[in-house]
Design a protein around this motif. Structure first.
Motif, PDB file in Angstrom:
ATOM      1  N   ASP A   1      48.169  25.418  48.848  1.00 58.92           N
ATOM      2  CA  ASP A   1      47.800  24.799  47.586  1.00 58.92           C
ATOM      3  C   ASP A   1      48.586  23.496  47.482  1.00 58.92           C
ATOM      4  N   ILE A   2      48.178  22.643  46.528  1.00 64.78           N
ATOM      5  CA  ILE A   2      48.964  21.434  46.322  1.00 64.78           C
ATOM      6  C   ILE A   2      50.316  21.881  45.787  1.00 64.78           C
ATOM      7  N   ASP A   3      51.363  21.550  46.462  1.00 61.89           N
ATOM      8  CA  ASP A   3      52.672  21.905  45.930  1.00 61.89           C
ATOM      9  C   ASP A   3      53.634  20.761  46.211  1.00 61.89           C
TER      10      ASP A   3
ATOM     11  N   LEU B   1      51.428  12.460  46.937  1.00 59.47           N
ATOM     12  CA  LEU B   1      50.162  11.764  47.204  1.00 59.47           C
ATOM     13  C   LEU B   1      49.304  11.762  45.939  1.00 59.47           C
ATOM     14  N   CYS B   2      49.375  12.873  45.186  1.00 65.78           N
ATOM     15  CA  CYS B   2      48.654  12.930  43.907  1.00 65.78           C
ATOM     16  C   CYS B   2      49.269  11.948  42.912  1.00 65.78           C
ATOM     17  N   GLU B   3      50.592  11.756  42.997  1.00 66.45           N
ATOM     18  CA  GLU B   3      51.229  10.782  42.091  1.00 66.45           C
ATOM     19  C   GLU B   3      50.657   9.388  42.354  1.00 66.45           C
ATOM     20  N   ILE B   4      50.385   9.079  43.615  1.00 66.92           N
ATOM     21  CA  ILE B   4      49.792   7.767  43.939  1.00 66.92           C
ATOM     22  C   ILE B   4      48.395   7.681  43.316  1.00 66.92           C
ATOM     23  N   THR B   5      47.613   8.758  43.471  1.00 65.50           N
ATOM     24  CA  THR B   5      46.255   8.774  42.900  1.00 65.50           C
ATOM     25  C   THR B   5      46.308   8.538  41.394  1.00 65.50           C
ATOM     26  N   LYS B   6      47.199   9.271  40.714  1.00 69.64           N
ATOM     27  CA  LYS B   6      47.274   9.153  39.249  1.00 69.64           C
ATOM     28  C   LYS B   6      47.691   7.736  38.851  1.00 69.64           C
ATOM     29  N   TYR B   7      48.620   7.172  39.622  1.00 66.38           N
ATOM     30  CA  TYR B   7      49.105   5.830  39.303  1.00 66.38           C
ATOM     31  C   TYR B   7      47.972   4.805  39.443  1.00 66.38           C
TER      32      TYR B   7
ATOM     33  N   LYS C   1      45.608  25.232  41.432  1.00 67.91           N
ATOM     34  CA  LYS C   1      46.430  25.380  40.227  1.00 67.91           C
ATOM     35  C   LYS C   1      46.831  23.996  39.704  1.00 67.91           C
ATOM     36  N   GLU C   2      47.231  23.136  40.627  1.00 69.74           N
ATOM     37  CA  GLU C   2      47.664  21.793  40.227  1.00 69.74           C
ATOM     38  C   GLU C   2      46.515  21.008  39.593  1.00 69.74           C
ATOM     39  N   CYS C   3      45.338  21.069  40.225  1.00 73.68           N
ATOM     40  CA  CYS C   3      44.195  20.282  39.729  1.00 73.68           C
ATOM     41  C   CYS C   3      43.766  20.760  38.344  1.00 73.68           C
ATOM     42  N   SER C   4      43.804  22.084  38.107  1.00 73.24           N
ATOM     43  CA  SER C   4      43.344  22.620  36.817  1.00 73.24           C
ATOM     44  C   SER C   4      44.111  22.031  35.647  1.00 73.24           C
ATOM     45  N   SER C   5      45.362  21.644  35.886  1.00 79.83           N
ATOM     46  CA  SER C   5      46.138  21.116  34.764  1.00 79.83           C
ATOM     47  C   SER C   5      46.452  19.630  34.922  1.00 79.83           C
ATOM     48  N   CYS C   6      45.841  18.993  35.912  1.00 75.22           N
ATOM     49  CA  CYS C   6      46.154  17.577  36.172  1.00 75.22           C
ATOM     50  C   CYS C   6      45.388  16.675  35.195  1.00 75.22           C
ATOM     51  N   TRP C   7      46.021  15.636  34.693  1.00 81.07           N
ATOM     52  CA  TRP C   7      45.359  14.813  33.664  1.00 81.07           C
ATOM     53  C   TRP C   7      44.236  13.936  34.212  1.00 81.07           C
ATOM     54  N   VAL C   8      44.183  13.694  35.541  1.00 74.18           N
ATOM     55  CA  VAL C   8      43.056  12.893  36.058  1.00 74.18           C
ATOM     56  C   VAL C   8      41.994  13.768  36.732  1.00 74.18           C
ATOM     57  N   ARG C   9      42.026  15.089  36.455  1.00 70.83           N
ATOM     58  CA  ARG C   9      41.157  15.987  37.225  1.00 70.83           C
ATOM     59  C   ARG C   9      39.676  15.618  37.139  1.00 70.83           C
ATOM     60  N   PHE C  10      39.237  15.083  35.988  1.00 70.77           N
ATOM     61  CA  PHE C  10      37.814  14.750  35.874  1.00 70.77           C
ATOM     62  C   PHE C  10      37.489  13.351  36.392  1.00 70.77           C
ATOM     63  N   LEU C  11      38.497  12.621  36.857  1.00 71.59           N
ATOM     64  CA  LEU C  11      38.241  11.346  37.529  1.00 71.59           C
ATOM     65  C   LEU C  11      38.370  11.537  39.032  1.00 71.59           C
ATOM     66  N   CYS C  12      39.421  12.256  39.428  1.00 68.80           N
ATOM     67  CA  CYS C  12      39.717  12.464  40.850  1.00 68.80           C
ATOM     68  C   CYS C  12      38.773  13.498  41.463  1.00 68.80           C
ATOM     69  N   GLY C  13      38.511  14.567  40.722  1.00 68.79           N
ATOM     70  CA  GLY C  13      37.608  15.614  41.217  1.00 68.79           C
ATOM     71  C   GLY C  13      38.296  16.627  42.110  1.00 68.79           C
ATOM     72  N   GLY C  14      39.560  16.387  42.466  1.00 69.71           N
ATOM     73  CA  GLY C  14      40.280  17.373  43.282  1.00 69.71           C
ATOM     74  C   GLY C  14      40.676  16.807  44.628  1.00 69.71           C
ATOM     75  N   SER C  15      41.574  17.499  45.243  1.00 72.96           N
ATOM     76  CA  SER C  15      42.162  17.017  46.492  1.00 72.96           C
ATOM     77  C   SER C  15      41.190  17.117  47.664  1.00 72.96           C
ATOM     78  N   CYS C  16      41.488  16.362  48.711  1.00 68.97           N
ATOM     79  CA  CYS C  16      40.827  16.549  50.002  1.00 68.97           C
ATOM     80  C   CYS C  16      41.049  18.005  50.399  1.00 68.97           C
TER      81      CYS C  16
HETATM   82  S1  SF4 Z   1      45.432  13.911  41.551  1.00 72.05           S
HETATM   83 FE1  SF4 Z   1      45.928  15.706  42.794  1.00 72.05          FE
HETATM   84  S2  SF4 Z   1      46.327  17.354  41.298  1.00 72.05           S
HETATM   85 FE2  SF4 Z   1      45.210  15.700  40.252  1.00 72.05          FE
HETATM   86  S3  SF4 Z   1      43.042  16.296  40.370  1.00 72.05           S
HETATM   87 FE3  SF4 Z   1      43.484  14.891  42.081  1.00 72.05          FE
HETATM   88  S4  SF4 Z   1      43.999  16.256  43.784  1.00 72.05           S
HETATM   89 FE4  SF4 Z   1      44.150  17.481  41.919  1.00 72.05          FE
END
Ligand code: SF4
Ligand code: SF4
Length: 494
Positions: free
Chosen positions: A430-432, A438-444, A404-419
């Protein structure tokens, strides 16, 4: 009277950091330094808003407005929402492929260190300690070759626990892999990650002679490393590995790579990185301790981690200005991923179960070494092969199903989703909130990577990044390049 239609816009994000404002196309990854004209065009709600358009034309000139619009169309900002496609693409199993190119074999379910953040129960993965036999290792090599399909370049990594506790097995398996290479006419990259505590001259010579890649786990200056990576008797391992690494550095002209971990209460990324690179390592990958350990990074650490990453961004830019490398990952990898010439959508977070599998000391196959302790997603074994039913279930329901989190995450097409193992590490499905920091670090880090690219492009770092000027780009796009759909948008906005 002309009817008004809503303008089909792709999702985009505007963010500002260190004085640079960026417009990022979320669904068709592309970004640029923001310009007022682009922002105004993106704010259009209706495709035939004549009065808004006329105002823009009188402010910026017709040619500029038209070119800016063309540019936004070319970069897919008006392609409409891709949301439906995202779910369709990522939940489809049409790419089903059982062939593998990479095996990670656990040869030692035992370790001589007691790291504070170990996810593998000191190599035992919740079971008994023990070593892989030559019989199992040989069968694993056969399994790799027999199931490699069209893949010409294969990878075989030893891991543990500490793989060098079973080095006698490595000595027997490597010649067998090289023999199979000749038989199949394929190439295998062999390697392992070690804590370097029992890395002797004899082992290093064997690895050098047999082209074996060595990756070292080290957490930085002695006082940090010794807290994170002690022996079971609490004595730190830094002095010993420093001594052992000397010969490795001397005999590896291409350099040695390393992996570092930062922990709660020990968030000194810069100190660790500097110390590791000064020791002589060619590169370092640094990541947070995760999971439910006492030493794992928590929400409250986020500010400190981000500040340190921000300093890393400044250091990165300074190094590149002097045409020097800054081999610190994942930052460097993400900067390269965000180079706009190469930017493309990523649909998977990693290769677990898709060409890459982990094999236990007893020959059980899992999508990744992190699955072993939980026992989840066992795909089969090296004797009877991978179960198609289990593999398809894993690919369809675990790997390709966006959370659910990845579907609406703004970096989803760069990150590709969580481990895939992360929810299980935190005991959630689920990511909650329990670990979305940890996702905030990825986005940053993605934000910093885009800003680094923009700043370097604007400093004309032509050797590394092709010189790019938005204004120039805006005037060079021939309209014939646009597809009918794009023209539809153009015709209707004017
Ligand atoms: S940063 Fe987190 S929420 Fe966003 S796409 Fe990657 S794993 Fe999913
Ligand atoms: S990201 Fe997670 S699931 Fe993928 S390979 Fe790494 S540890 Fe395994």
């Amino acid at each position: 009277m002309i009817k008004s239609f809503p303008l089909a816009r792709s999702q985009y994000k505007i963010f500002k950091h260190e004085g640079v404002e960026v417009i990022y196309n979320i669904e068709f990854p592309y970004y640029t330094r923001s310009l007022p004209l682009l922002k105004e065009l993106l704010s259009f709600r209706l495709i035939n808003n004549k009065s808004q358009l006329n105002e823009l034309k009188s402010n910026y000139g017709e040619k500029k407005v038209q070119n800016a619009m063309n540019w936004l169309v070319k970069k897919n900002f008006f392609k409409g929402s891709n949301e439906k496609d995202y779910n369709e693409i990522t939940t489809s199993d049409r790419e089903y492929d059982q062939n593998i190119h990479t095996i990670v074999l656990s040869i030692s379910h035992d370790c001589n260190l007691a790291c504070s953040y170990c996810y593998a129960d000191r190599g035992r993965y919740g079971g008994q300690k023990g070593f892989c036999s030559f019989h199992t290792a040989k069968a694993t090599v056969d399994f790799l070759f027999e199931n490699s399909g069209e893949h010409e370049k294969l990878k075989f990594f030893f891991f543990g626990g500490e793989p060098l506790l079973n080095f006698s097995l490595v000595q027997k398996v490597v010649p067998y892999i090289r023999k199979k290479e000749r038989e199949y006419g394929k190439h295998v990259r062999i390697g392992f990650t070690t804590n370097a505590t029992i890395l002797t001259k004899k082992i290093i010579d064997f690895c050098n002679d047999n082209d074996i890649y060595i990756h070292v786990s080290i957490d930085g200056p002695k006082h940090i490393h010794d807290i994170n990576r002690p022996f079971p008797n609490k004595i730190g391992s830094f002095d010993l590995i420093k001594k052992n690494l000397q010969y490795l550095f001397e005999t590896r002209p291409k350099g040695v790579s390393s992996r570092a971990t930062f922990t709660h209460g020990n968030i000194h990324l810069i100190k660790s990185i500097q110390s590791i690179l000064e020791m002589g390592f060619a590169s370092v990958y640094i990541g947070p301790a995760s999971g439910l350990h006492e030493s794992s990074i928590r929400q409250e650490d986020l500010g400190t981690v981000m500040n340190q990453y921000n300093s890393l961004m400044q250091m990165y830019i300074e190094k590149k200005k002097n045409n020097e490398r800054f081999p610190v990952n994942p930052l460097d990898l993400k900067v390269k991923q965000c180079n706009r010439r190469r930017l493309k959508a990523r649909l998977y977070g990693c290769g677990a179960g898709r060409g890459y599998v982990a094999v236990t000391k007893d020959g059980d196959i899992f999508p990744c070494k992190k699955c072993i302790e939980s026992g989840y997603f066992r795909l089969g074994d090296i004797y009877d092969g991978i179960s198609e039913e289990m593999h398809k279930y894993f690919l369809t329901n675990i790997v390709t199903k966006p959370t659910k989190e990845c579907s609406s995450c703004w970096v989803r097409f760069l990150c590709g989703g969580s481990c895939i193992m992360r929810p299980l590490e935190y005991g959630v499905m689920d990511i909650d909130k329990s670990y979305n920091f940890l996702c905030e670090i990825t986005k940053y880090i993605y934000k910093l990577a885009m800003i680094i690219n923009i700043k370097l492009e604007e400093m004309h770092m032509a050797t590394l990044w092709p010189r790019f000027k938005l204004e120039r780009d805006l005037t060079r796009i021939p309209e014939e390049e646009f597809s009918k759909n794009w023209k539809y948008n153009l015709i209707h906005i004017y």
